[in-house]
Design a protein around this motif. Structure first.
Motif, PDB file in Angstrom:
ATOM      1  N   ALA A  99      -1.565   9.018   2.114  1.00  0.00           N
ATOM      2  CA  ALA A  99      -2.621   9.071   1.104  1.00  0.00           C
ATOM      3  C   ALA A  99      -2.493   7.928   0.105  1.00  0.00           C
ATOM      4  CB  ALA A  99      -2.585  10.418   0.372  1.00  0.00           C
ATOM      5  N   LEU A 100      -1.257   7.616  -0.312  1.00  0.00           N
ATOM      6  CA  LEU A 100      -1.064   6.509  -1.252  1.00  0.00           C
ATOM      7  C   LEU A 100      -1.380   5.161  -0.613  1.00  0.00           C
ATOM      8  CD1 LEU A 100       2.163   7.675  -3.082  1.00  0.00           C
ATOM      9  CD2 LEU A 100      -0.113   7.407  -4.083  1.00  0.00           C
ATOM     10  N   GLY A 101      -1.084   5.016   0.668  1.00  0.00           N
ATOM     11  CA  GLY A 101      -1.436   3.778   1.365  1.00  0.00           C
ATOM     12  C   GLY A 101      -2.934   3.587   1.438  1.00  0.00           C
ATOM     13  N   ILE A 102      -3.654   4.669   1.685  1.00  0.00           N
ATOM     14  CA  ILE A 102      -5.119   4.602   1.703  1.00  0.00           C
ATOM     15  C   ILE A 102      -5.648   4.322   0.294  1.00  0.00           C
ATOM     16  CG2 ILE A 102      -7.206   5.968   2.081  1.00  0.00           C
ATOM     17  CD1 ILE A 102      -5.655   7.321   4.420  1.00  0.00           C
ATOM     18  N   ALA A 103      -5.016   4.949  -0.706  1.00  0.00           N
ATOM     19  CA  ALA A 103      -5.425   4.707  -2.092  1.00  0.00           C
ATOM     20  C   ALA A 103      -5.186   3.248  -2.484  1.00  0.00           C
ATOM     21  CB  ALA A 103      -4.664   5.634  -3.036  1.00  0.00           C
ATOM     22  N   ASP A 104      -4.106   2.651  -1.968  1.00  0.00           N
ATOM     23  CA  ASP A 104      -3.868   1.225  -2.227  1.00  0.00           C
ATOM     24  C   ASP A 104      -5.034   0.379  -1.744  1.00  0.00           C
ATOM     25  OD1 ASP A 104      -1.394   1.875  -3.224  1.00  0.00           O
ATOM     26  OD2 ASP A 104      -0.283   1.209  -1.461  1.00  0.00           O
ATOM     27  N   LEU A 105      -5.506   0.662  -0.559  1.00  0.00           N
ATOM     28  CA  LEU A 105      -6.616  -0.110  -0.013  1.00  0.00           C
ATOM     29  C   LEU A 105      -7.918   0.159  -0.751  1.00  0.00           C
ATOM     30  CD1 LEU A 105      -5.799   0.098   3.792  1.00  0.00           C
ATOM     31  CD2 LEU A 105      -5.265  -1.719   2.164  1.00  0.00           C
ATOM     32  N   VAL A 106      -8.112   1.385  -1.221  1.00  0.00           N
ATOM     33  CA  VAL A 106      -9.311   1.708  -2.003  1.00  0.00           C
ATOM     34  C   VAL A 106      -9.274   0.966  -3.346  1.00  0.00           C
ATOM     35  CG1 VAL A 106     -10.498   3.577  -3.224  1.00  0.00           C
ATOM     36  CG2 VAL A 106      -9.715   3.913  -0.879  1.00  0.00           C
ATOM     37  N   VAL A 107      -8.106   0.962  -4.000  1.00  0.00           N
ATOM     38  CA  VAL A 107      -7.968   0.232  -5.264  1.00  0.00           C
ATOM     39  C   VAL A 107      -8.231  -1.255  -5.033  1.00  0.00           C
ATOM     40  CG1 VAL A 107      -6.266  -0.532  -6.980  1.00  0.00           C
ATOM     41  CG2 VAL A 107      -6.449   1.883  -6.388  1.00  0.00           C
ATOM     42  N   LEU A 108      -7.690  -1.792  -3.958  1.00  0.00           N
ATOM     43  CA  LEU A 108      -7.926  -3.202  -3.633  1.00  0.00           C
ATOM     44  C   LEU A 108      -9.414  -3.472  -3.416  1.00  0.00           C
ATOM     45  CD1 LEU A 108      -6.726  -6.008  -2.933  1.00  0.00           C
ATOM     46  CD2 LEU A 108      -6.691  -5.227  -0.553  1.00  0.00           C
ATOM     47  N   ALA A 109     -10.100  -2.573  -2.720  1.00  0.00           N
ATOM     48  CA  ALA A 109     -11.534  -2.760  -2.471  1.00  0.00           C
ATOM     49  C   ALA A 109     -12.324  -2.760  -3.776  1.00  0.00           C
ATOM     50  CB  ALA A 109     -12.053  -1.670  -1.536  1.00  0.00           C
ATOM     51  N   PHE A 110     -11.986  -1.849  -4.701  1.00  0.00           N
ATOM     52  CA  PHE A 110     -12.684  -1.823  -5.986  1.00  0.00           C
ATOM     53  C   PHE A 110     -12.402  -3.084  -6.800  1.00  0.00           C
ATOM     54  CE2 PHE A 110     -13.063   2.911  -5.619  1.00  0.00           C
ATOM     55  CZ  PHE A 110     -14.447   2.941  -5.690  1.00  0.00           C
ATOM     56  N   LEU A 111     -11.173  -3.544  -6.783  1.00  0.00           N
ATOM     57  CA  LEU A 111     -10.840  -4.740  -7.553  1.00  0.00           C
ATOM     58  C   LEU A 111     -11.479  -5.991  -6.963  1.00  0.00           C
ATOM     59  CD1 LEU A 111      -7.118  -3.981  -8.350  1.00  0.00           C
ATOM     60  CD2 LEU A 111      -9.048  -3.951  -9.926  1.00  0.00           C
ATOM     61  N   VAL A 112     -11.557  -6.064  -5.647  1.00  0.00           N
ATOM     62  CA  VAL A 112     -12.181  -7.230  -5.012  1.00  0.00           C
ATOM     63  C   VAL A 112     -13.676  -7.247  -5.294  1.00  0.00           C
ATOM     64  CG1 VAL A 112     -12.770  -8.222  -2.762  1.00  0.00           C
ATOM     65  CG2 VAL A 112     -10.431  -7.561  -3.260  1.00  0.00           C
ATOM     66  N   THR A 113     -14.335  -6.094  -5.233  1.00  0.00           N
ATOM     67  CA  THR A 113     -15.772  -6.068  -5.509  1.00  0.00           C
ATOM     68  C   THR A 113     -16.062  -6.327  -6.983  1.00  0.00           C
ATOM     69  OG1 THR A 113     -15.738  -3.665  -5.782  1.00  0.00           O
ATOM     70  CG2 THR A 113     -16.308  -4.528  -3.605  1.00  0.00           C
ATOM     71  N   GLY A 114     -15.132  -5.957  -7.854  1.00  0.00           N
ATOM     72  CA  GLY A 114     -15.353  -6.172  -9.287  1.00  0.00           C
ATOM     73  C   GLY A 114     -15.143  -7.601  -9.706  1.00  0.00           C
ATOM     74  N   THR A 115     -14.135  -8.261  -9.147  1.00  0.00           N
ATOM     75  CA  THR A 115     -13.824  -9.621  -9.582  1.00  0.00           C
ATOM     76  C   THR A 115     -14.271 -10.685  -8.589  1.00  0.00           C
ATOM     77  OG1 THR A 115     -11.623  -9.561  -8.578  1.00  0.00           O
ATOM     78  CG2 THR A 115     -11.803  -8.836 -10.875  1.00  0.00           C
ATOM     79  N   GLY A 116     -14.489 -10.325  -7.370  1.00  0.00           N
ATOM     80  CA  GLY A 116     -14.905 -11.289  -6.356  1.00  0.00           C
ATOM     81  C   GLY A 116     -13.751 -12.044  -5.731  1.00  0.00           C
ATOM     82  N   THR A 117     -12.505 -11.730  -6.140  1.00  0.00           N
ATOM     83  CA  THR A 117     -11.331 -12.378  -5.552  1.00  0.00           C
ATOM     84  C   THR A 117     -10.349 -11.311  -5.083  1.00  0.00           C
ATOM     85  OG1 THR A 117     -10.124 -12.456  -7.634  1.00  0.00           O
ATOM     86  CG2 THR A 117     -11.543 -14.342  -7.133  1.00  0.00           C
ATOM     87  N   VAL A 118      -9.396 -11.737  -4.270  1.00  0.00           N
ATOM     88  CA  VAL A 118      -8.385 -10.797  -3.787  1.00  0.00           C
ATOM     89  C   VAL A 118      -7.301 -10.588  -4.832  1.00  0.00           C
ATOM     90  CG1 VAL A 118      -6.689 -10.391  -1.956  1.00  0.00           C
ATOM     91  CG2 VAL A 118      -8.857 -11.442  -1.404  1.00  0.00           C
ATOM     92  N   SER A 119      -7.116 -11.504  -5.740  1.00  0.00           N
ATOM     93  CA  SER A 119      -6.082 -11.374  -6.783  1.00  0.00           C
ATOM     94  C   SER A 119      -6.639 -10.586  -7.959  1.00  0.00           C
ATOM     95  CB  SER A 119      -5.632 -12.756  -7.238  1.00  0.00           C
ATOM     96  OG  SER A 119      -6.707 -13.440  -7.821  1.00  0.00           O
ATOM     97  N   TRP A 120      -5.719  -9.961  -8.690  1.00  0.00           N
ATOM     98  CA  TRP A 120      -6.113  -9.208  -9.881  1.00  0.00           C
ATOM     99  C   TRP A 120      -4.951  -9.194 -10.851  1.00  0.00           C
ATOM    100  CZ3 TRP A 120      -3.585  -4.540 -10.970  1.00  0.00           C
ATOM    101  CH2 TRP A 120      -2.819  -4.017  -9.948  1.00  0.00           C
ATOM    102  N   ASN A 121      -5.236  -8.872 -12.101  1.00  0.00           N
ATOM    103  CA  ASN A 121      -4.199  -8.773 -13.121  1.00  0.00           C
ATOM    104  C   ASN A 121      -4.541  -7.662 -14.087  1.00  0.00           C
ATOM    105  OD1 ASN A 121      -6.163  -9.803 -14.764  1.00  0.00           O
ATOM    106  ND2 ASN A 121      -5.340 -11.896 -14.762  1.00  0.00           N
ATOM    107  N   PHE A 122      -3.577  -7.354 -14.963  1.00  0.00           N
ATOM    108  CA  PHE A 122      -3.778  -6.275 -15.916  1.00  0.00           C
ATOM    109  C   PHE A 122      -4.623  -6.695 -17.111  1.00  0.00           C
ATOM    110  CE2 PHE A 122       0.233  -4.866 -13.886  1.00  0.00           C
ATOM    111  CZ  PHE A 122      -0.193  -3.632 -13.456  1.00  0.00           C
ATOM    112  N   ALA A 123      -4.711  -7.989 -17.384  1.00  0.00           N
ATOM    113  CA  ALA A 123      -5.450  -8.467 -18.545  1.00  0.00           C
ATOM    114  C   ALA A 123      -6.957  -8.296 -18.414  1.00  0.00           C
ATOM    115  CB  ALA A 123      -5.113  -9.937 -18.799  1.00  0.00           C
ATOM    116  N   GLY A 124      -7.438  -8.223 -17.188  1.00  0.00           N
ATOM    117  CA  GLY A 124      -8.860  -7.983 -16.971  1.00  0.00           C
ATOM    118  C   GLY A 124      -9.576  -9.218 -16.855  1.00  0.00           C
TER     119      GLY A 124
END
Length: 122
Positions: free
Chosen positions: A97-122
């Motif tokens: 479940a956590l592995g699937i959640a990792d991929l879901v979090v990645l999908a949301f972050l990629v769609t929000g920022t348009g890149t594969v990288s992300w940071n805590f600063a926003g």
């Protein structure tokens, strides 16, 4: 001890040799020095338990960092642990479940920022 006594003992040993091996559904005789079936099963279960714990840890850490790598690794380890009949099924399912959640979090972050990288600063 005389020569005759040692010859008698040597002759008596083959008469009391090992009993013949029987093979039934679950009873498998093994050679001396080889692992017993229950010891091999315990080693496989211990390996599967380790995979279940590793899956859980990788899935948990993957929520914070490197989820593109740790998420799929957690999913694969959880599936392998479940296929090997781990005694820690709950931990393996949590890792899955956590592995699937990792991929879901990645999908949301990629769609929000348009890149594969992300940071805590926003």
């Amino acid at each position: 001890m005389t020569l005759t006594a040692s010859v008698r003992r040597a002759a008596a040993k083959p008469a009391t040799a090992a009993k013949p091996a029987t093979t039934t559904g679950t009873d498998i005789s093994t050679e001396a020095g080889a692992g017993t079936p229950s010891a091999e099963r315990a080693a496989r279960t211990r390996d599967a338990d380790g995979l279940a714990v590793a899956s859980f840890v990788l899935g948990l850490v993957g929520l914070l960092v490197m989820n593109i790598l740790l998420g799929p690794a957690a999913i694969v380890m959880a599936v392998v642990a479940l296929a090997r009949s781990t005694s820690r099924r709950g931990r393996a399912f949590l890792g899955l479940a956590l592995g699937i959640a990792d991929l879901v979090v990645l999908a949301f972050l990629v769609t929000g920022t348009g890149t594969v990288s992300w940071n805590f600063a926003g």
